[in-house]
Design a protein around this motif. Sequence first.
Motif, PDB file in Angstrom:
ATOM      1  N   GLY B  62     -25.442  37.322  68.584  1.00  0.00           N
ATOM      2  CA  GLY B  62     -26.345  36.851  67.925  1.00  0.00           C
ATOM      3  C   GLY B  62     -27.260  36.034  69.120  1.00  0.00           C
ATOM      4  O   GLY B  62     -28.413  36.054  69.146  1.00  0.00           O
ATOM      5  N   ARG B  63     -26.518  34.984  69.667  1.00  0.00           N
ATOM      6  CA  ARG B  63     -27.168  34.091  70.590  1.00  0.00           C
ATOM      7  C   ARG B  63     -27.780  34.966  71.823  1.00  0.00           C
ATOM      8  O   ARG B  63     -28.755  34.760  72.289  1.00  0.00           O
ATOM      9  CB  ARG B  63     -26.440  33.028  70.976  1.00  0.00           C
ATOM     10  N   ILE B  64     -26.866  35.843  72.449  1.00  0.00           N
ATOM     11  CA  ILE B  64     -27.388  36.653  73.071  1.00  0.00           C
ATOM     12  C   ILE B  64     -28.717  37.460  73.074  1.00  0.00           C
ATOM     13  O   ILE B  64     -29.514  37.770  73.888  1.00  0.00           O
ATOM     14  CB  ILE B  64     -26.116  37.558  73.923  1.00  0.00           C
ATOM     15  N   LYS B  65     -28.531  38.329  71.785  1.00  0.00           N
ATOM     16  CA  LYS B  65     -29.626  38.756  71.377  1.00  0.00           C
ATOM     17  C   LYS B  65     -30.859  38.291  71.154  1.00  0.00           C
ATOM     18  O   LYS B  65     -32.044  38.541  71.882  1.00  0.00           O
ATOM     19  CB  LYS B  65     -29.319  39.545  70.195  1.00  0.00           C
ATOM     20  N   GLU B  66     -30.757  37.079  70.698  1.00  0.00           N
ATOM     21  CA  GLU B  66     -31.985  36.089  70.606  1.00  0.00           C
ATOM     22  C   GLU B  66     -32.695  35.844  72.074  1.00  0.00           C
ATOM     23  O   GLU B  66     -33.774  35.982  72.087  1.00  0.00           O
ATOM     24  CB  GLU B  66     -31.442  34.857  70.140  1.00  0.00           C
ATOM     25  N   MET B  67     -31.801  35.643  73.116  1.00  0.00           N
ATOM     26  CA  MET B  67     -32.304  35.176  74.352  1.00  0.00           C
ATOM     27  C   MET B  67     -32.849  36.722  75.082  1.00  0.00           C
ATOM     28  O   MET B  67     -33.849  36.502  75.557  1.00  0.00           O
ATOM     29  CB  MET B  67     -30.917  35.049  75.478  1.00  0.00           C
ATOM     30  N   VAL B  68     -32.361  37.620  74.966  1.00  0.00           N
ATOM     31  CA  VAL B  68     -32.595  38.973  75.454  1.00  0.00           C
ATOM     32  C   VAL B  68     -33.871  39.335  74.817  1.00  0.00           C
ATOM     33  O   VAL B  68     -35.094  39.672  75.332  1.00  0.00           O
ATOM     34  CB  VAL B  68     -31.474  40.105  75.256  1.00  0.00           C
ATOM     35  N   ASP B  69     -34.101  39.163  73.301  1.00  0.00           N
ATOM     36  CA  ASP B  69     -35.176  39.520  72.573  1.00  0.00           C
ATOM     37  C   ASP B  69     -36.373  38.607  73.078  1.00  0.00           C
ATOM     38  O   ASP B  69     -37.448  39.036  73.079  1.00  0.00           O
ATOM     39  CB  ASP B  69     -35.177  39.349  71.025  1.00  0.00           C
ATOM     40  N   ALA B  70     -36.280  37.356  73.199  1.00  0.00           N
ATOM     41  CA  ALA B  70     -37.149  36.342  73.563  1.00  0.00           C
ATOM     42  C   ALA B  70     -37.523  36.586  74.991  1.00  0.00           C
ATOM     43  O   ALA B  70     -38.718  36.527  75.261  1.00  0.00           O
ATOM     44  CB  ALA B  70     -36.628  34.769  73.615  1.00  0.00           C
ATOM     45  N   LYS B  71     -36.887  37.157  75.838  1.00  0.00           N
ATOM     46  CA  LYS B  71     -37.322  37.425  77.134  1.00  0.00           C
ATOM     47  C   LYS B  71     -38.269  38.960  77.090  1.00  0.00           C
ATOM     48  O   LYS B  71     -39.282  38.925  77.506  1.00  0.00           O
ATOM     49  CB  LYS B  71     -36.409  37.845  78.236  1.00  0.00           C
TER      50      LYS B  71
END
Lengths: 434, 434
Positions: B62-71
């Motif tokens: 989830g945290r990685i997805k959050e980061m990737v989505d934010a970018k």
Amino acid sequence: MADERVEVDYHPMWEALGMDLPAHDALLGAVGEMYGDIYLTQENRPESTGYLDFVASNIHSGRIKEMVDAKGSGDATKVIGSFCLYVPEEVITACNGISVGLCSGADWATEQVEERLPRNTCPLIKSFTGFKLGNVCPYIESSDLVVGENTCDGKKKAYEYFGTLKPMHVMDVPNVHTDEALAMWKSQVRQFAKRVEEETGVELTVENLRAAIKQANDKRRALQRLSATRAADPVPISGLDSLLTVQAAFMDDPARLTDAVNAMAEECETRVAAGEGAAPRGAKRILYTGTPMAVPNWKLYNIIEKAGGVVVGEEACTGYRYYKDLVDESGETVDELLDAIAERYFKINCAIFSPNPGRVEDIVRLAKELNADGIIDCALQFCTLYEMESADVQAAAEEAGIPCMHITTDYANEDTGQLTTRIQAFLEMLRPRR
Amino acid sequence: MADERVEVDYHPMWEALGMDLPAHDALLGAVGEMYGDIYLTQENRPESTGYLDFVASNIHSGRIKEMVDAKGSGDATKVIGSFCLYVPEEVITACNGISVGLCSGADWATEQVEERLPRNTCPLIKSFTGFKLGNVCPYIESSDLVVGENTCDGKKKAYEYFGTLKPMHVMDVPNVHTDEALAMWKSQVRQFAKRVEEETGVELTVENLRAAIKQANDKRRALQRLSATRAADPVPISGLDSLLTVQAAFMDDPARLTDAVNAMAEECETRVAAGEGAAPRGAKRILYTGTPMAVPNWKLYNIIEKAGGVVVGEEACTGYRYYKDLVDESGETVDELLDAIAERYFKINCAIFSPNPGRVEDIVRLAKELNADGIIDCALQFCTLYEMESADVQAAAEEAGIPCMHITTDYANEDTGQLTTRIQAFLEMLRPRR
């Protein structure tokens, strides 16, 4: 080693230095025996290497007396010891001090050392700590000041402890080759100069500093000249004798050493012209690169040369790095001369620098210039820096088409058999490159 | 570890990041199991530590997805990863980047690693190299830039290799605490700021930098507040949960983490007032000091706490050093704020500094403030710096009358039995100091 030439009893001097006499006698006996086994069994040595036998027999006796006497008579100010090529000897000799390299080439008092330092510490660091704790090094004991340097993690931290045992000054060596780091290093050289002036009571002047620079440069020029003769096949001088020449440079009087090295170089030039060698023509030729070898660490060279190979050069602090660069003598102020000193020392390709491409370039160039058939890249056990750089060394050697073997070893003899086997196999597979 | 909360398949995301899916699944499975065994078996945890379970279950998903989505959405510029406390996160977050700590707490791809790095390398360095070589770390893979630092010999040299695998910027950290070294460090922070501006395309301003400083300070204040509650007996929160809180700080969203830590601190304050503990009153209290513990390195804390002890503080990069100092928020120009950042980071008592008296002072003071009955000083295997400093730690603890045990370990489980025996014996001999 035991002085076999002059019948002088040095025990009172060693005692006055606070040394452990029975332990020191035992050490000298062992090193003397090693010297006999390793050095005096060599064949076809140049006659001028008699100087090396003289140094070896005087190293803990006559040379120390000379230093102590010089201080006593006012001919010298102080003895200042160091462990690293980054400490500029010119500053010391300009202030009429005696600059010496400190003992670190043999295991000593290991149990005592391991009470204070971790077992996984490189043998060189354990050695100088043990030589101090065991009171068996007349260079350490006669030093008025010991100069450390922040190079590798182990030395940096070990000096904190060593500084509780001896008066110390630590120079901070940069990790990177940038203009900013050079500026910081120049400031370190200035702070060191100030400390030496205070210690010796002598002020640096253009005259004394320039004279000291010239003296050190003369020594380097002599060593360069000797090194150049090793490109010949047959090679006129053994790796063992060449190594000892640089080891001697850390301890002997600079002027005497320079004269002796020039005499060795001259004899070697004559030998080259006559096709005379210390090893037979076609002997497999090795470039050594890696951690320094302090007296009496002759182990690896002895294995290589007893196996029929010959070491023709050394990209190491006890070798090429010691004499490759001269200090610019043209400065007209003390500041300019100190800057020139800093600039010269900054070129030493120590593995603490990141990145450190100059070392790998030097290795390949030296291997070619000296007609090496192979490279032996060696790290003292637990030396992270050289162990880590070995991959780069290997890659560069491969690209240059020069076979390269990596070795990890220490000061003990337990691995001598295994190393001999590996080195014999390496020498056998080498093909002459000329 | 595997996300047990939300039924989302993260495999396409991991695949897009170029990760090795089967290997990564195996890693997540193993870490998830460890988490269950170590964390979820704890009794009397504060309810608010549910946040830690959330972080643990989302850490690679989830945290990685959050980061990737934010970018992807433009809410964030770049992901910038680092391995060390010396890399100023404020500069990254000010440029709307995401600052993350990179994986280094478990053995991975060791055979591949040892083809390039020496066997005698500390497990942390081997770990981050192995996580990259094995393509199992979504933080490394999603980082647009990795920031190294010249700290220990091993990391310095390993970054030269890592830099061939990922875009890197290396900061040069000084070895000494002098004005000159601070000036050099300030310049390093400026060079880093320039690089981050270039990488993110965002210019640093007083506004964005001050906001980033405030955000990081808020996080530190929350962690300080939580830490203060650990002085109580019974201690309101376990060492394991406290350690994970700081580990989470390297990976989770800073604002979310700060809120969660404040909630944990508030609950712990209430527990202290009520005399409620995560460990029984009178449990033997340990101050940890030594090398950092990256996720999922919970081994030593687990041994201590399963043996009935409790860790009440950590003088370590994954502890006190992370939150002890705030950045001065009052600067009125970008330069002033960058200087304030440099000054704050310069106070981190890393063992690369020589000398490093601040660390030993902190250890003794923390042990007293947190009412520790004993100190466990631990070094990862082959970490010369912490191994060397252990003698100073031992001496200072002795002088303060606090029992201290030194441990050398790695990430493997082979020594768990031996460590358990030693730690049980140490805990038994401790006497409560209050």
